[in-house]
Design a protein around this motif. Structure first.
Motif, mmCIF file in Angstrom:
data_model
loop_
_atom_site.group_PDB
_atom_site.id
_atom_site.type_symbol
_atom_site.label_atom_id
_atom_site.label_comp_id
_atom_site.label_asym_id
_atom_site.label_seq_id
_atom_site.Cartn_x
_atom_site.Cartn_y
_atom_site.Cartn_z
ATOM 1 N N TYR A 249 -23.200 -10.473 35.704
ATOM 2 C CA TYR A 249 -23.113 -9.061 35.283
ATOM 3 C C TYR A 249 -22.382 -8.960 33.940
ATOM 4 N N LEU A 250 -21.233 -9.633 33.833
ATOM 5 C CA LEU A 250 -20.461 -9.525 32.594
ATOM 6 C C LEU A 250 -21.273 -9.984 31.390
ATOM 7 N N ASP A 251 -22.102 -10.995 31.619
ATOM 8 C CA ASP A 251 -22.883 -11.556 30.521
ATOM 9 C C ASP A 251 -23.851 -10.522 29.937
ATOM 10 N N VAL A 252 -24.292 -9.574 30.754
ATOM 11 C CA VAL A 252 -25.161 -8.503 30.235
ATOM 12 C C VAL A 252 -24.429 -7.770 29.106
ATOM 13 N N GLY A 266 -14.554 -0.522 34.349
ATOM 14 C CA GLY A 266 -14.117 0.094 35.596
ATOM 15 C C GLY A 266 -14.525 -0.740 36.801
ATOM 16 N N HIS A 267 -13.614 -0.912 37.732
ATOM 17 C CA HIS A 267 -13.813 -1.520 39.062
ATOM 18 C C HIS A 267 -13.690 -3.048 39.051
ATOM 19 N N GLY A 268 -14.754 -3.771 38.732
ATOM 20 C CA GLY A 268 -14.670 -5.244 38.665
ATOM 21 C C GLY A 268 -14.348 -5.915 39.997
ATOM 22 N N ILE A 269 -14.743 -5.264 41.097
ATOM 23 C CA ILE A 269 -14.367 -5.782 42.421
ATOM 24 C C ILE A 269 -14.999 -7.148 42.692
ATOM 25 N N TRP A 270 -16.262 -7.299 42.276
ATOM 26 C CA TRP A 270 -17.024 -8.495 42.668
ATOM 27 C C TRP A 270 -17.160 -9.490 41.535
ATOM 28 N N LEU A 271 -16.302 -9.409 40.527
ATOM 29 C CA LEU A 271 -16.379 -10.362 39.409
ATOM 30 C C LEU A 271 -16.057 -11.775 39.885
ATOM 31 N N THR A 272 -16.758 -12.741 39.337
ATOM 32 C CA THR A 272 -16.507 -14.152 39.674
ATOM 33 C C THR A 272 -15.359 -14.683 38.815
#
Ligand code: GUN
Ligand code: ZN
Length: 436
Positions: A249-252, A266-272
């Protein structure tokens, strides 16, 4: 002309650094004075060290004098749908959010909401925030005009979206970014106002719009960028399907040139772990939205993981998905989140995040978020004994940290005894007197 001076006396609590990183981060003066001149703090001292003062003294002894709270992520067109029940993120957006934002096509509605919204922030001790408007440029004119009248420090941007939203909320191929350019020229850097380029999230912007937003950041120095990331699992899965060439997602956002200092996600709950490491490397920040995360059932954000990766974190309400603009409510939810995850989360962590943590996330740490000489005098005065139960609890607390913890757990807007914007008390701010 004589300089306008005032002194604010009470129990001073402020963070000079992150208490997780520094054991001397807390500045606590049981009976202290913040001396303010022309809206700026010129001294913060124990009361007995200051010579007799030749200016008015606002006596808040019995209360805590702290930096004004900073909300790192919230939506002003959503103030009218706060506490809308029972959906996950994507359902909630369709059912409640988009209709509420569509109503902002009427500038009169946006104007009235802007005033109410900022007054409600101030009533809750929030003197600064990073705010999403609607897709309509005039929503940001309304908000910045209202902030300017109140003398507030504010970050805001019109939402960019050009797909997967109702047609009346859809930017044209280049019209959204062009509207941002006009707003940036009009508002960015004007007094205490900063513009944030605000693509709503990866699902609602085409790769073309994201790339144009990235190029806009190169055009003007000092802009912020705000968006959502990895809030719900369904959203993360949809992004993966929609952007098959992106690593994650971040790479997008990274590929679009959006990831940089001043990016607030905002949020970033599921970031690896990879995403957290890359975000830290790029100098971006996460707006931790514990009330919203719990309200929509999105998941539990791990402050400890973010901290371990070195990512900046600020605290946010995410109103209207968050049910309260009061930072004490957000702190309490942050604590509950940590408990669910088995992490420690102290009152010091909470108050840091809501003040200097958010200021640093928004790249405003040089002017707000702490009480120190040279900083703007945005101040909240909190009554830790605002209710009979709170008063009783304070008397048995064994030390200052326990008192602060009880305030975080039991407090709400009733604890907000006074608010100063650049040294001006709230009632004067509301009546349009932004200068003493
Ligand atoms: N993701 C995209 N838009 C929104 C929004 O308005 N609120 C929340 N909580 N998440 C979003
Ligand atoms: Zn949000």
């Amino acid at each position: 002309m004589t300089a306008s001076r005032r002194a604010i006396r009470g129990e001073i609590v402020s963070f000079l650094d992150d208490p997780r990183r520094s054991s001397t981060a807390l500045r606590h003066i049981p009976d202290g004075i913040v001396l303010v001149e022309n809206g700026r703090i010129v001294a913060v001292e124990p009361a007995n060290l200051l010579p007799a003062l030749d200016c008015p003294v606002a006596d808040h002894r019995g209360c805590l004098v702290m930096p004004g709270f900073i909300d790192a992520h919230l939506h002003f067109p959503q103030i009218d749908i706060v506490a809308a029940p029972g959906e996950d993120l994507l359902g909630w957006l369709d059912r409640y959010t988009f209709p509420a934002e569509a109503a902002f096509s009427d500038p009169a509605i946006a104007n009235r909401a802007a005033s109410f919204f900022l007054d409600e922030l101030l009533r809750n001790g929030v003197t600064c925030g990073a705010v999403y408007g609607s897709v309509h440029a005039h929503s940001i004119d309304a908000l910045f005009e209202a902030a300017e009248m109140r003398g507030m420090c504010l970050v805001a941007g019109k939402v960019l979206m050009d797909r997967m939203c109702p047609p009346e909320l859809c930017d044209g191929p280049d019209s959204g970014v062009q509207a941002c350019r006009t707003l940036i020229r009009r508002w960015h850097g004007k007094g205490r106002l900063r513009y944030a380029v605000t693509p709503r999230f990866a699902l609602s912007s085409t790769p073309g719009q994201l790339a144009r937003a990235g190029r806009l950041l190169d055009e003007f120095p000092g802009l912020l960028m705000q968006t959502h990331i990895s809030e719900s699992r369904r959203e993360v899965a949809s992004v993966r399907a929609l952007f098959p060439a992106a690593r994650d997602y971040l790479d997008v956002y990274d590929q679009a040139g959006l990831l940089r200092e001043g990016a607030v996600l905002g949020h970033g709950i599921w970031l690896t772990e990879r995403e957290l490491a890359r975000l830290a490397e790029a100098g971006g920040a996460i707006a931790f939205c514990p009330g919203s995360n719990a309200f929509l059932g999105s998941g539990s954000f791990s402050c400890a993981s973010a901290h371990a990766s070195g990512v900046l974190v600020g605290l946010a309400s995410d109103v209207g998905a968050g049910p309260s603009v009061c930072p004490l409510d957000s702190m309490r939810e942050a604590y509950f989140t940590a408990r669910r995850l088995g992490e420690r989360f102290s009152a010091f962590d909470a108050f840091y995040l809501a003040t200097l943590g958010s200021a640093r996330a928004l790249r405003l740490g040089g002017s707000v978020g702490t009480l120190d000489a040279g900083m703007d005098a945005d101040i909240v005065v909190l009554d830790p004994a605002a209710t009979p139960l709170m008063a009783r609890r304070q008397t048995v607390a064994k030390d200052f940290e326990e008192r602060l913890f009880a305030l975080m757990m039991l407090g709400d807007d009733r604890s907000v005894a006074e608010v100063y914007v650049r040294g001006v008390p709230r009632q004067q701010v509301l009546s349009g007197r932004t200068v003493n």
